[in-house]
Design a protein around this motif. Structure first.
Motif, PDB file in Angstrom:
ATOM      1  N   GLN A  31       0.826  -1.205   0.000  1.00  0.00           N
ATOM      2  CA  GLN A  31       0.000   0.000   0.000  1.00  0.00           C
ATOM      3  C   GLN A  31       0.863   1.259   0.000  1.00  0.00           C
ATOM      4  O   GLN A  31       0.516   2.254  -0.632  1.00  0.00           O
ATOM      5  N   ALA A  61     -14.840   6.342   2.705  1.00  0.00           N
ATOM      6  CA  ALA A  61     -13.808   5.286   2.689  1.00  0.00           C
ATOM      7  C   ALA A  61     -12.893   5.424   1.485  1.00  0.00           C
ATOM      8  O   ALA A  61     -13.341   5.731   0.382  1.00  0.00           O
ATOM      9  N   TYR A  82     -10.776   2.731   0.816  1.00  0.00           N
ATOM     10  CA  TYR A  82     -10.929   1.335   0.385  1.00  0.00           C
ATOM     11  C   TYR A  82     -12.147   0.761   1.118  1.00  0.00           C
ATOM     12  O   TYR A  82     -12.401   1.103   2.279  1.00  0.00           O
ATOM     13  N   ASN A 101     -12.160  -2.082   2.261  1.00  0.00           N
ATOM     14  CA  ASN A 101     -11.549  -2.862   3.346  1.00  0.00           C
ATOM     15  C   ASN A 101     -11.669  -2.138   4.691  1.00  0.00           C
ATOM     16  O   ASN A 101     -11.709  -2.771   5.740  1.00  0.00           O
ATOM     17  N   GLU A 102     -11.706  -0.805   4.661  1.00  0.00           N
ATOM     18  CA  GLU A 102     -11.762  -0.023   5.900  1.00  0.00           C
ATOM     19  C   GLU A 102     -13.076  -0.208   6.647  1.00  0.00           C
ATOM     20  O   GLU A 102     -13.162   0.114   7.828  1.00  0.00           O
TER      21      GLU A 102
END
Length: 194
Positions: free
Chosen positions: A112, A187, A189, A191-192
């Protein structure tokens, strides 16, 4: 229940531990349709009518693929060119996809930290994905933050089940409307949101 279509594109799935694992982890997920584009169209001869019918039956469309050369594998572009027709997906009378959600599920070999301004790649993942975001906008869809798995080249086997679990939870959250529009808009991503 929100219906999710995953347009999966990986030209060498047999060499991808992460995508094979992701697919395996969601095969039984109710409300989610997995559509492997390379399996359906090994000759890249995409059937626009079939694909448009699939789009109409779903509320969220996710493009799942490895991040190839800062974009997607070739079949995704072929799919866009043939399926997202003027007068159907965009233009004055092109409202078939209006109100639907579009997003990317991607894997990258890089960490990342490599995808930040000034990092190894110079730009963020979101900046590289701007053509997809603009496609959503043109088709009167809402673009979702991407779901990204970084560092796949160095990923250890014990890390894979966590990524697969997180992916499944994200899909369940989208399917069950657990995320507010505000949370999705903020967000970076998906994923957050886990």
């Amino acid at each position: 229940m929100t219906r999710i279509l995953i347009l999966f594109a990986h030209p060498a799935l047999e060499r991808s531990r992460i995508h094979a694992g992701l697919i395996h982890s969601i095969r039984d997920l109710q409300g989610v349709t997995l559509h492997d584009l390379y399996e359906a169209y090994p000759d890249l001869n995409v059937d626009p009518d079939r694909e448009q019918e699939l789009l109409l039956r779903h509320d969220i469309i996710l493009l799942q693929h490895p991040f190839y050369w800062y974009s997607a594998p070739a079949i995704i572009k072929q799919w866009q060119d043939l399926v997202l027709e003027h007068g159907w997906a965009y233009g004055h009378s092109g409202t078939a996809l209006q109100g639907k959600l579009l997003g990317n599920v991607i894997s990258t070999g890089g960490m990342q930290s490599a995808y930040v301004r000034g990092g190894h790649h110079g730009y963020t993942i979101r900046e590289f994905l701007l053509p997809f975001e603009q496609t959503a906008r043109l088709c009167n869809m809402t673009y979702l933050p991407p779901f990204v798995i970084h560092g796949t080249h160095r990923m250890e086997q014990p890390d894979m089940p966590y990524c697969c679990k997180q992916y499944r939870q994200m899909l369940e959250g989208l399917r069950d409307d657990r995320y507010t529009p505000g949370a999705l808009a903020e967000a970076v991503y998906l994923n957050e949101l886990m």
